[in-house]
Design a protein around this motif. Structure first.
Motif, PDB file in Angstrom:
ATOM      1  N   TYR A 113       0.699  -1.210   0.042  1.00  0.00           N
ATOM      2  CA  TYR A 113       0.171   0.147   0.065  1.00  0.00           C
ATOM      3  C   TYR A 113       0.865   1.144   0.094  1.00  0.00           C
ATOM      4  N   ALA A 114       1.823   1.209   0.800  1.00  0.00           N
ATOM      5  CA  ALA A 114       2.802   2.427   0.906  1.00  0.00           C
ATOM      6  C   ALA A 114       3.618   2.633  -0.432  1.00  0.00           C
ATOM      7  N   VAL A 115       3.816   1.535  -1.274  1.00  0.00           N
ATOM      8  CA  VAL A 115       4.376   1.878  -2.576  1.00  0.00           C
ATOM      9  C   VAL A 115       3.128   2.278  -3.444  1.00  0.00           C
ATOM     10  N   ILE A 116       2.161   1.829  -3.411  1.00  0.00           N
ATOM     11  CA  ILE A 116       1.182   2.413  -4.211  1.00  0.00           C
ATOM     12  C   ILE A 116       0.843   3.969  -3.858  1.00  0.00           C
ATOM     13  N   LEU A 117       0.948   4.252  -2.828  1.00  0.00           N
ATOM     14  CA  LEU A 117       0.630   5.683  -2.526  1.00  0.00           C
ATOM     15  C   LEU A 117       1.648   6.575  -2.883  1.00  0.00           C
TER      16      LEU A 117
END
Length: 451
Positions: free
Chosen positions: A226-230
Motif C-alpha cells: 500500500y505504501a508503494v502504491i501511495l
C-alpha cells in the motif's frame, strides 16, 4: 493445474506489452495473435457445452458491441449513405473530382474500424477465458495486477530521476512516471485498480494462513505494498489518479475493513465526504487542470477544447455516428486552420464522448444496457450470503476504470481493456474451473475384508 495459469499469464503479457494506444503496434499485434487460440478454445467449449445462464447477458453485450462495428462496415448504395448526417463533405469531394458516387459503408474510415475490432481481441480473450474456461484463480490474477503495479512504480521512479531514459515508448510523457505505459494517466489507472485487488488478496491470504506469525508477515507485506502504491500515485502526479485515489481507497476500506456496526454509519459518512472533497479539490483547486481550469498556451490540446470539439462533431453525426476508429479523421475537420500544427489529438481523452462520436445513439444505448447489468450484478455480489472478495474487488476496480474513462482513454490500451474485461468476468459470478470427478470416484459401495 496448468489451465488456471492461462488468464494470469496472458494478463501479465497484456500489462507488460499493451501499455500504448498510439504506439507499440508490433507488440500489440503479438497480443492479438496470442488471443486467437484462447478465443477459439473458448468458442469450441461453448459449442460443446452450451452457454450458461450466468454469462448470457455479458456475452450478448459483447456480441452487440461487435455487431455495431460490423454493421458500420457494410457497403451501402449512394441513395442511402448520402442521407446520413455528416456525409455532405464526402458527396462534395466526389462532385469536385467529377467521380460517380460509389457504394460506401457507414464508417468514414473503414480501415480504422476494422483495426479497432482487432484491438478488442485481447480483452475478449481475457473475458472468455475467465467466464467460459474458468482458466484463473482469484489469487493468481490479483497477484499479477499487484506485482506489475509495484514494478511499474519502481520503473516510474527510475524514469523520473533518470532524466529521459528508461522509457519504453518513443511517444510518451517524458519527465513523468509512466511505468509500463506511454501515458502517465494510464499508469495511474493501474495504480487505482491495484488497491481493491490488494485488499482482496490480503483477505484471501489471511483466510488461508491463520498462525500469528503468518498473519503478521502478511499484514506487514500488504502494508508495504500500500505504501508503494501511495508513493506511485504521488510521483505519477495524475490529478485524476490522485482525485480518484481517495474515494477508491475509502470504498475499499469500507468494503474489506472490519468496522464495528456502531461505526458503520460514520465510515459511510467519511467515505462520502472524502469523495466529494477530493473531487472538488481537483476541480477548483490551483492545480492547473486543463478541463475546468484556466486555459494557457496549450489550450488547443486541453481536455476542455477536445471535449467541446468532439461533442460538436458528435452532434453532426447523430444518430448513427461516424464509425468506430474515426476520431482522428473527424477531429481534424473541427480544428481551425490557424491552430493546425504537426501535433494532433489522438483520442478525445474521454472514452464516453469518443463512443458517442463514433457509434452515435446505438453505442450509447449499449453503454446504458451495460451499466444496468453492472448495477444488477454489483447488487447480487454484495447481497450474496458468502461474498466473493475478488468479485467485490472487480466491482471497485471496474468502476474506477469507468470513472477515469470520463476524462481519459484507458480502455483504448490493451493492458487496461484486458483488466476491465477481467473485472467484467469476475463480476459475472463465475468460478475457476474444477475438473469433474470420475463417475467411479463418486460411487459408494460396500467393501468386505476376508481373513
Amino acid at each position: 493445474m496448468i489451465r488456471h495459469l492461462v488468464v494470469p499469464t496472458y494478463l501479465l503479457a497484456c500489462l507488460l506489452l499493451g501499455g500504448a494506444s498510439a504506439a507499440g503496434y508490433t507488440v500489440n499485434l503479438l497480443l492479438q495473435l496470442a488471443a486467437i487460440p484462447i478465443i477459439g478454445w473458448a468458442l469450441w467449449t461453448l459449442a460443446q457445452t452450451g452457454i450458461p445462464t450466468a454469462i448470457r447477458a455479458p456475452l450478448a453485450l459483447w456480441a452487440l458491441l461487435v455487431l455495431i462495428a460490423l454493421v458500420q462496415l457494410i457497403p451501402l448504395p449512394p441513395s442511402i449513405w448520402t442521407l446520413l448526417p455528416g456525409r455532405g463533405s464526402v458527396v462534395e469531394g466526389y462532385r469536385l473530382l467529377e467521380m460517380p458516387l460509389p457504394w460506401l459503408p457507414l464508417s468514414l474510415a473503414p480501415g480504422n474500424s476494422l483495426a479497432s475490432l482487432l484491438w478488442l481481441l485481447p480483452a475478449f480473450a481475457i473475458f472468455l477465458a475467465t467466464v467460459v474456461l474458468g482458466a484463473f484463480r482469484g489469487r493468481g490474477v490479483a497477484i499479477v495486477v499487484v506485482a506489475v503495479t509495484l514494478v511499474s512504480v519502481a520503473l516510474g521512479a527510475l524514469q523520473v530521476v533518470s532524466g529521459g531514459s528508461a522509457y519504453i515508448y518513443e511517444i510518451t510523457n517524458y519527465g513523468a512516471a509512466v511505468g509500463f505505459f506511454a501515458n502517465s494517466n494510464h499508469n495511474a489507472t493501474l495504480l487505482l485498480v491495484s488497491i481493491p485487488f490488494l485488499a482482496a488478496l490480503q483477505k484471501a491470504l489471511l483466510k488461508r494462513h491463520r498462525s500469528p506469525r503468518n498473519v503478521s508477515a502478511i499484514r506487514l507485506m500488504i502494508s508495504g505494498a500500500y505504501a508503494v502504491i501511495l508513493v506511485g500515485l504521488l510521483i505519477n502526479a495524475s490529478l485524476a489518479g490522485i482525485g480518484l485515489g481517495v474515494p477508491i481507497t475509502l470504498v475499499t476500506w469500507l468494503v474489506f475493513g472490519k468496522q464495528r456496526p456502531i461505526f458503520r454509519r460514520l465510515a459511510l459518512g467519511i467515505t462520502a465526504i472524502g469523495t466529494v472533497a477530493a473531487i472538488l479539490t481537483i476541480v477548483i483547486g490551483p492545480f492547473g487542470n486543463n478541463l475546468f481550469g484556466k486555459q494557457g498556451d496549450q489550450a488547443n490540446f486541453s481536455r476542455q477544447t477536445s471535449f467541446s470539439r468532439t461533442l460538436d462533431a458528435a452532434g453532426d453525426y447523430l444518430p448513427v455516428g461516424s464509425g468506430v476508429g474515426t476520431f482522428q479523421s473527424i477531429y481534424r475537420t473541427q480544428e481551425p486552420l490557424s491552430t493546425v500544427t504537426p501535433f494532433y489529438m489522438n483520442h478525445a481523452h474521454s472514452d464516453w464522448i469518443e463512443l458517442l462520436l463514433e457509434t452515435g445513439l446505438p453505442g450509447i444505448a449499449l453503454a446504458v444496457l451495460f451499466l444496468i447489468w453492472w448495477s444488477v450484478r454489483a447488487r447480487a455480489v454484495w447481497g450474496a450470503d458468502e461474498r466473493e472478495p475478488f468479485a467485490q474487488a472487480a466491482i471497485i476496480a471496474g468502476t474506477a476504470i469507468m470513472l477515469h474513462s470520463m476524462v481519459d482513454y484507458p480502455l483504448r490500451t490493451a493492458a487496461l481493456s484486458a483488466v476491465f474485461a477481467l473485472c467484467v468476468g469476475l463480476v459475472s459470478g463465475v468460478r475457476p474451473y474444477v475438473r469433474p470427478r470420475p463417475a467411479s470416484a463418486t460411487k459408494s459401495g460396500a467393501r468386505h475384508i476376508s481373513i
